[in-house]
Every structure is written in C-alpha cells, then in structure tokens.
Design a protein around this motif. Sequence first.
Motif, PDB file in Angstrom:
ATOM      1  N   ASP A 295       0.823  -1.211   0.000  1.00 50.56           N
ATOM      2  CA  ASP A 295       0.000   0.000   0.000  1.00 50.56           C
ATOM      3  C   ASP A 295       0.856   1.260   0.000  1.00 50.56           C
ATOM      4  N   VAL A 300      -1.698   3.710  -1.937  1.00 49.25           N
ATOM      5  CA  VAL A 300      -3.105   3.489  -1.604  1.00 49.25           C
ATOM      6  C   VAL A 300      -3.403   4.201  -0.277  1.00 49.25           C
ATOM      7  N   HIS A 302      -6.130   4.958   2.654  1.00 55.23           N
ATOM      8  CA  HIS A 302      -7.347   4.382   3.226  1.00 55.23           C
ATOM      9  C   HIS A 302      -8.142   5.433   3.988  1.00 55.23           C
ATOM     10  N   SER A 303      -9.410   5.103   4.257  1.00 55.21           N
ATOM     11  CA  SER A 303     -10.265   5.988   5.040  1.00 55.21           C
ATOM     12  C   SER A 303      -9.662   6.176   6.425  1.00 55.21           C
ATOM     13  N   SER A 410     -13.836  -1.522   2.765  1.00 57.76           N
ATOM     14  CA  SER A 410     -13.278  -0.177   2.676  1.00 57.76           C
ATOM     15  C   SER A 410     -11.870  -0.195   2.085  1.00 57.76           C
ATOM     16  N   ASP A 413     -12.102  -1.011  -1.618  1.00 60.30           N
ATOM     17  CA  ASP A 413     -12.630   0.086  -2.425  1.00 60.30           C
ATOM     18  C   ASP A 413     -11.624   1.218  -2.569  1.00 60.30           C
ATOM     19  N   ARG A 414     -10.854   1.490  -1.525  1.00 61.20           N
ATOM     20  CA  ARG A 414      -9.823   2.529  -1.636  1.00 61.20           C
ATOM     21  C   ARG A 414      -8.694   2.084  -2.568  1.00 61.20           C
ATOM     22  N   THR A 415      -8.456   0.784  -2.661  1.00 60.85           N
ATOM     23  CA  THR A 415      -7.469   0.286  -3.620  1.00 60.85           C
ATOM     24  C   THR A 415      -7.966   0.501  -5.043  1.00 60.85           C
ATOM     25  N   GLU A 417      -9.959   2.885  -5.965  1.00 62.26           N
ATOM     26  CA  GLU A 417      -9.889   4.322  -6.233  1.00 62.26           C
ATOM     27  C   GLU A 417      -8.468   4.783  -6.559  1.00 62.26           C
ATOM     28  N   ALA A 418      -7.476   4.026  -6.149  1.00 59.66           N
ATOM     29  CA  ALA A 418      -6.083   4.407  -6.431  1.00 59.66           C
ATOM     30  C   ALA A 418      -5.694   4.174  -7.882  1.00 59.66           C
TER      31      ALA A 418
END
Length: 439
Positions: A295, A300, A302-303, A410, A413-415, A417-418
Amino acid sequence: MSCFCSGNVCAGTWSKTMEPQRQNLKTTLPLCLGRYQISEEYGFLLPNPLKELPDYYQPWMETANKLPYLIESHQLRACVHRMPLLSCRHLQGHRQQRLAHLLLSAMTAGFVWQEGEQRPAQVLPRSLAIPIVEVSRILGLPPILVHADVVLTNWTRKDPEGPLEISNLETIVSIPGGESLRGFVLVTVLVEKAAVPGIKALAQAISAILQADDDALLKALQRLRLSIEDITRTLGQMHDYVDPDIFYAVIRIFLSGWKNNPAMPVGLVYEGVSTEPLEYSGGSAAQSTVLHAFDEFLGVLHSKESADFLYRMRDYMPPLHKDFIEEIHSAPSLRDYVLSPGRACCLEAYNLCLEALVELRSYHINIVTKYLITAAAKARSRGPSHLLGLPQALENRGTGGSTAMSFLKSVRDRTVEAILRPRGQGPPSPQQGRALRRS
C-alpha cells in the motif's frame, strides 16, 4: 545472511540491526532488506525458527507442547499456576527470544480463553505475565499472541532438505483446532513466502525510480504483480485445509485479544506487572507487513477509520518490519513518477499491480465471508444450545477487533480508487477492476 540491495553492496546483517533505530533516508536507500530483518529467501518469515529452548526453560516447553490437550481437558490454568517463574535473561539471541514469545503468548491465549468467552480469565498469573512482558520489551512486541508469533515464528520443515510445501511443513506450537489449525497457520506461512518476490520488487523499483530507469521499473512492477497474484492463489489453499466451522467455533477465540472485545471490556491484569488491566488486540492478518508495504509503495490511501486501525496494527509487528514500511513511505513517490510525461507504459504496469491487489482483497473478502459470516449464520441456525461456548461476542469482528466486513470492503474500495484513469474518467468499480484484470 546476504543483503538484497538492488545490486548495491550493503553491510546490513541481522546481528548489527537488533536495535530498531531509524536511519536517515540517504543511508537506507536503495533498500537493504537484511537491515530490516527481511530474508531474501523467506521475506518476513523468521528463517528456520528454533523448536527448542535451553533446559532451563523446560517448564515452558513441556506446557506449550501439550497446549491443545491441556486446554481441552481444562487443565492449563492449574498447570500455569504451578509453573515456576523463570527469567528471560538466559535466552541467547533473537531466535530464542522469538520462540520464547511464541511459547508464552500461546500459553497466555490458552489460559485466558480455556473456558470460552463466557468465563475468560481476568488476571494472568505472574509465572506467565512477568516473562511475557520481559521478552516483549526485548523484542518490541506486545505481550499477546500476534501474527509474528502464530505465523512468522511457528513453522518448521519435516524434511530439512525438502520443499517449502504444506506437506513438508509443521507448526512448532499448536492450539485447539487440529488439522484445521495446522492448515490455517501453514497456508498463511505460504502466503508470506509467496510475497517474497514482491518485497524484493519494491527495493528494485525504488532503485529504478532513483535512477530514472524505466525498463528496470517495468520489470520490477511485473514481478510485484505476479507476486500479488501468487499470494491470491496461495490463499485459496485455505479451502483445502481449513474447516469453516472449526475455524469459527474453535480457533478464532484463541486469536482474540482484550481490546475492543465485548467479552473482555476492561482488558487483562498482568500480575506482577500492572495492577490495572492492560488492553491488546488479538492476532490479525492486518499485522502482516506485506500489504502495508504494498500500500505504501503503490500510494493506496485508506479511510481515516481503516487507516487508524492499520497504523495501530503496525505496533504489533517486529519494530524493524515497521521501520521498513516507514522507509517505503519516505521513498520517492511511484505514483508521481508514473504520472510524469512519457511514462505511459509504467503507468499501465502500475495499474496492473493495483488491479491485482483489488483481486486479492476481493478474494480475502470471500474467504472472510465463508469463515466468519456464513459460519456464524450456520451456528445460529442450529439453535441456542449449539451457541453455548461459541464466540458470539466477536461474531462479526475480526480477531484484531475490527468490524471485519466493513473494514475489508473499505480497504478494497480505496485500492480501486487508487487506479489511475485517463483524464475525464472516474476510477473503476471493483467489478470493472476484476474485468480489467481478467482481460
């Protein structure tokens, strides 16, 4: 042990790095894996862990070797109360200290949870509490069973010359769960092994960025992607070796901690150490350094809630492994590099790594659904009598204390979005990410 420095000579060895002091960026890049107790062959796994301690520690060895029987026969607590208080000063070197931490933390988990979540122990006797805190301070680990114990230190080859395959592997210390416990630990060992080419690729890629060598970067990113895909395939062996009902009903509770745990809301008193209860999270996949490193390298983000949990889990890693993550964070930005003009091929290779990571995280969600959510539903469907003794307080939580599914979705999903798309296009959905990877 040799040192992997992307072609550069480096004097980093484990014997010189036991003090986890930070060094400035100029001396740590290109990354020398040996400086961070990372093996070229085994990655974050402890190479060839010890199976025995000196004779002085026989009371620990004898108790730990009988843990499943002592727990299942409800004799462990009495055994621990009879155990002499031993000092850690006779432990010689890092590997003996790691084995001692494994033995003591496994006995601690068994002692606390011997009677299930309905009657957890409130006080850990000084015969366990004092030495586990002592060796934990030496190692920079918390005094509880963590990923570095149950996986990284808990494997041995049956045939020393044989392959690193599950048929040739055995655990050093066991807890209740039989063959499913063995499978859970050893498949995770193989997951860590599958990550080794990816960890090496991080060092190669950072060196390539520093030298503006796009060809070397492309090769490193390809190695990283293939390693992530191999991790996903290896994780699939859980289905072959771990029974969901046994994992949920028997194994999970012994991996649970006493922080964010409704069964132990105030924590555990470590007798002779603190009169106030102490709180520690249980063992968790989030304590593996692998995905933290990936990450950080791939950028990446994260929230806040997920990031707070992940950062807290870094305190449950060997300190030099945590330092490795921080050095990757300090390295030149891969995302900035691949977004610079004329590097479309590097950007594409970067996206492929992220898509492979999305696949891995989606697959992990499927695994957790099977071994936690579905297994819990099956237990409930069997009626109240069947639920007695099952870990209901942690029903929808991971062993580290997180709300498992929302956390995993979560981070997945953030991965997604990257992933970097051309201007004017939003990030792909998880489904699109999977379709891209299959193509």
